[in-house]
Design a protein around this motif. Sequence first.
Motif, PDB file in Angstrom:
ATOM      1  N   GLN A   1       3.777 -16.748  13.444  1.00 13.70           N
ATOM      2  CA  GLN A   1       3.402 -18.054  13.242  1.00 13.70           C
ATOM      3  C   GLN A   1       3.376 -18.893  14.356  1.00 13.70           C
ATOM      4  N   GLY A   2       4.285 -19.015  15.155  1.00 19.60           N
ATOM      5  CA  GLY A   2       4.568 -19.778  16.473  1.00 19.60           C
ATOM      6  C   GLY A   2       3.371 -19.673  17.303  1.00 19.60           C
ATOM      7  N   LEU A   3       3.267 -18.265  17.405  1.00 14.66           N
ATOM      8  CA  LEU A   3       2.059 -18.045  18.553  1.00 14.66           C
ATOM      9  C   LEU A   3       0.627 -18.392  17.987  1.00 14.66           C
ATOM     10  N   ALA A   4       0.333 -18.317  16.845  1.00 15.80           N
ATOM     11  CA  ALA A   4      -0.676 -18.557  16.015  1.00 15.80           C
ATOM     12  C   ALA A   4      -1.026 -20.182  16.089  1.00 15.80           C
ATOM     13  N   THR A   5       0.032 -21.065  15.889  1.00 16.44           N
ATOM     14  CA  THR A   5       0.046 -22.225  15.836  1.00 16.44           C
ATOM     15  C   THR A   5      -0.238 -22.832  17.091  1.00 16.44           C
TER      16      THR A   5
ATOM     17  N   ILE B   1     -10.573 -12.801  12.268  1.00 13.00           N
ATOM     18  CA  ILE B   1     -11.349 -13.704  12.426  1.00 13.00           C
ATOM     19  C   ILE B   1     -11.167 -15.038  13.168  1.00 13.00           C
ATOM     20  N   PHE B   2      -9.816 -15.431  12.958  1.00 13.02           N
ATOM     21  CA  PHE B   2      -9.380 -16.423  13.956  1.00 13.02           C
ATOM     22  C   PHE B   2      -9.492 -16.277  15.429  1.00 13.02           C
ATOM     23  N   VAL B   3      -9.233 -14.892  15.856  1.00 12.28           N
ATOM     24  CA  VAL B   3      -9.240 -14.429  17.193  1.00 12.28           C
ATOM     25  C   VAL B   3     -10.586 -14.437  17.816  1.00 12.28           C
ATOM     26  N   LEU B   4     -11.554 -14.033  17.013  1.00 13.28           N
ATOM     27  CA  LEU B   4     -13.064 -14.076  17.234  1.00 13.28           C
ATOM     28  C   LEU B   4     -13.618 -15.409  17.550  1.00 13.28           C
ATOM     29  N   GLY B   5     -13.310 -16.326  16.461  1.00  9.38           N
ATOM     30  CA  GLY B   5     -13.667 -17.670  16.503  1.00  9.38           C
ATOM     31  C   GLY B   5     -12.950 -18.386  18.231  1.00  9.38           C
TER      32      GLY B   5
ATOM     33  N   ILE C   1     -12.884 -20.596  13.833  1.00 11.75           N
ATOM     34  CA  ILE C   1     -11.356 -20.811  13.906  1.00 11.75           C
ATOM     35  C   ILE C   1     -10.928 -21.508  12.519  1.00 11.75           C
ATOM     36  N   ALA C   2     -11.538 -22.264  12.025  1.00 13.34           N
ATOM     37  CA  ALA C   2     -11.236 -23.001  10.773  1.00 13.34           C
ATOM     38  C   ALA C   2     -11.053 -22.023   9.364  1.00 13.34           C
ATOM     39  N   LEU C   3     -11.997 -20.956   9.536  1.00 10.17           N
ATOM     40  CA  LEU C   3     -12.165 -20.205   8.266  1.00 10.17           C
ATOM     41  C   LEU C   3     -10.710 -18.951   8.658  1.00 10.17           C
ATOM     42  N   GLY C   4     -10.643 -18.786   9.917  1.00  5.65           N
ATOM     43  CA  GLY C   4      -9.359 -17.635  10.144  1.00  5.65           C
ATOM     44  C   GLY C   4      -8.115 -18.288   9.937  1.00  5.65           C
ATOM     45  N   ASN C   5      -7.749 -19.476  10.594  1.00  5.09           N
ATOM     46  CA  ASN C   5      -6.604 -20.190  10.379  1.00  5.09           C
ATOM     47  C   ASN C   5      -6.246 -20.710   9.034  1.00  5.09           C
ATOM     48  N   GLY C   6      -7.406 -21.182   8.228  1.00  7.82           N
ATOM     49  CA  GLY C   6      -7.089 -21.623   7.114  1.00  7.82           C
ATOM     50  C   GLY C   6      -6.814 -20.584   5.830  1.00  7.82           C
ATOM     51  N   GLY C   7      -7.483 -19.351   5.904  1.00  6.10           N
ATOM     52  CA  GLY C   7      -7.275 -18.188   4.929  1.00  6.10           C
ATOM     53  C   GLY C   7      -5.906 -17.604   5.323  1.00  6.10           C
ATOM     54  N   TYR C   8      -5.482 -17.916   6.674  1.00  9.64           N
ATOM     55  CA  TYR C   8      -4.274 -17.057   6.851  1.00  9.64           C
ATOM     56  C   TYR C   8      -2.991 -17.763   6.575  1.00  9.64           C
ATOM     57  N   GLN C   9      -3.058 -19.095   6.792  1.00 10.86           N
ATOM     58  CA  GLN C   9      -1.643 -20.037   6.782  1.00 10.86           C
ATOM     59  C   GLN C   9      -1.212 -19.817   5.430  1.00 10.86           C
TER      60      GLN C   9
ATOM     61  N   ALA D   1      -6.309 -19.523  27.003  1.00 10.73           N
ATOM     62  CA  ALA D   1      -4.808 -19.406  26.935  1.00 10.73           C
ATOM     63  C   ALA D   1      -4.340 -19.343  25.328  1.00 10.73           C
ATOM     64  N   SER D   2      -5.185 -20.227  24.496  1.00 11.95           N
ATOM     65  CA  SER D   2      -5.116 -20.072  23.026  1.00 11.95           C
ATOM     66  C   SER D   2      -5.478 -18.675  22.586  1.00 11.95           C
ATOM     67  N   THR D   3      -6.471 -18.202  22.885  1.00 10.10           N
ATOM     68  CA  THR D   3      -7.131 -16.847  22.456  1.00 10.10           C
ATOM     69  C   THR D   3      -6.161 -15.792  22.849  1.00 10.10           C
ATOM     70  N   ALA D   4      -5.504 -15.668  23.995  1.00  2.00           N
ATOM     71  CA  ALA D   4      -4.361 -14.848  24.516  1.00  2.00           C
ATOM     72  C   ALA D   4      -3.393 -14.862  23.387  1.00  2.00           C
ATOM     73  N   SER D   5      -2.910 -15.783  23.010  1.00  2.00           N
ATOM     74  CA  SER D   5      -1.812 -16.426  22.098  1.00  2.00           C
ATOM     75  C   SER D   5      -1.967 -15.753  20.777  1.00  2.00           C
ATOM     76  N   ALA D   6      -3.109 -16.272  20.370  1.00  2.00           N
ATOM     77  CA  ALA D   6      -3.646 -15.631  18.878  1.00  2.00           C
ATOM     78  C   ALA D   6      -3.553 -14.046  18.827  1.00  2.00           C
ATOM     79  N   PHE D   7      -4.274 -13.268  20.096  1.00  2.00           N
ATOM     80  CA  PHE D   7      -4.343 -11.838  20.082  1.00  2.00           C
ATOM     81  C   PHE D   7      -2.972 -11.269  20.063  1.00  2.00           C
ATOM     82  N   VAL D   8      -2.111 -11.748  20.827  1.00  2.00           N
ATOM     83  CA  VAL D   8      -0.523 -11.209  20.815  1.00  2.00           C
ATOM     84  C   VAL D   8      -0.055 -11.558  19.284  1.00  2.00           C
ATOM     85  N   ALA D   9      -0.126 -12.604  18.634  1.00  2.00           N
ATOM     86  CA  ALA D   9       0.268 -12.707  17.395  1.00  2.00           C
ATOM     87  C   ALA D   9      -0.263 -11.814  16.517  1.00  2.00           C
TER      88      ALA D   9
END
Length: 591
Positions: free
Chosen positions: A42-46, A109-113, A156-164, A223-231
Amino acid sequence: MMMVKEKDEERTNDGTVDQHGLPAVRATTGRWPAAILLLVNQGLATLAFFGVGVNLVLFLTRVMGQDNASAANNVSKWTGTVYIFSLLGAFLSDSYWGRYKTCAIFQSIFVLGLILLSLSSHIFLVKPRGCGDKETPCGSHTTFGIVLFYVSIYLIALGNGGYQPNIATLGADQFDEDHPREGRSKVSFFSYFYLALNLGSLFSNTILGYFEDEGKWALGFWASTASAFVALVLFLFGTPRYRHFIPRGNPLSRFCQVLVAAFRKWTVKIPSSGEDLYEADGKDVSNNGARKILHTNGFKFLDRAAVITSKEGTPVDDTYNPWHLCTVTQVEEVKCILRLLPIWLCTILYSVVFTQMASLFVEQGAAMKTTISNFDIPPASMSSFDILSVAAFIFIYRRVLDPVVAKIKKKPNSKGLTELQRMGIGLVIAVMAMVAAGTVEHFRLKHAQKDCYTCEGSSTLTIFWQIPQYVLIGASEVFMYVGQLEFFNKEAPEGLKSFGSALCMTSISLGNYVSSLLVSIVMKISAHDEMPGWIPGNLNKGHLDRFYFLLAALTTADFVVYIVCARWYQYIHFQGRGEESDERERDEFSV
């Protein structure tokens, strides 16, 4: 040896299963080892999400060339869309996919966005190189580049919204609430979850915010992309450890069955006692350990759905047409949702206040003095004070305020403030935050240059005067949003837990849409003759302070309505697993 083996293979009591669909073993699944992985995720995705969201309003003005009001509206609509998608994620999770599969798909989907956003910014939008800072405007953009930008941010909205909503509920699923120690851990999890969310955004608001403010947009997005991938990798790594609830099927059909059955029996007399209504036999009403819900007296017209008439006869082996006859538990699920709605509606206006932190607070800060010696403070990084406030008040509430209130109540097993009380306190603090923001803006205007081009840094009032409003927003979040997560998770019927978390997200969504609508209405009404409105492109010629005071007044009215709804609310009562009754004692909301 046999005793040790039986202890090691003790199963959970809440009906959770492991990755193979077998009853979960308490010692080898769930608990804090699994929850900590989800908290880090959650921290990394945020971090990744806010790496985009926190400076999006500045990206739209500096890179895309939009004015302040349009940029603020677009950010509100985008943020609102993020949380609208949470309903889609919750529906798929509760009905068909389960929380784990839903999280994995939407995180992908979030990472792809994020990848597409980084590519579009690097190749098409940030031209010439280094543009998008305070001094260098970007040039015109191709239609393809603009389309790719909007496709990426809405992915990004679709991926993060569906995941949260599902990651929060999946984390809570790792603790068996029927186990004394795990039950206490489950309550603590929501505070740590919200803390992880805020700590993740701290890096975004400071380090990434600084680079993006200096025009290094592509670097910040990568940098955001890398963080989401690690998450995502960490999430998949914990697969063998997670506990799961089996999806219970489409909740919309269960909801509609109650309404149809009740309508068909509109002329049937309602029994005076709930004991005369139909309930399925057996220890459970579902195949995943869900408990029966005890009958309540509210919304009595729905009880007709559980009345056994001569047409149904006597259901044999629980075989009956659910469009003609529903169980008490199924009827109570509908009642529960109907009771939650007024409370949920009262949280929307709070989200209008909260969303100002990502839009108008940033624009207000940009118009203040943002330099200390030769160092320039990115306006978006001021939200780090909100994050520090959240961390501090979570500790203050859990370690100080909650135990003190529990002692004052002098009741056995008292747990301090109820969720409803905490949400009410959050509304009061939100009013204080808007008053503080309006007061700062009033004095900023007194120290501002009226005739300027961009008016960034045009006031001699330092940006640090924004600290009180950020701190108050952070304090209100601890009471409102953490309390809201706990409340909807507890009060949502089993099989609708993700939907309960999605309600929290959706209130933020509608808050953003209401904020966008409110800004448009205010601009339309306040703009006349030589007056450009309260929130013009040049804030020095407007009256943003009046908009903040308007929000304070509206939130005060909302608090009054909330008190009425909270006093009316009736808590859900479950029948205990393996016991005849498990009615829980709860404190009523009191001022």
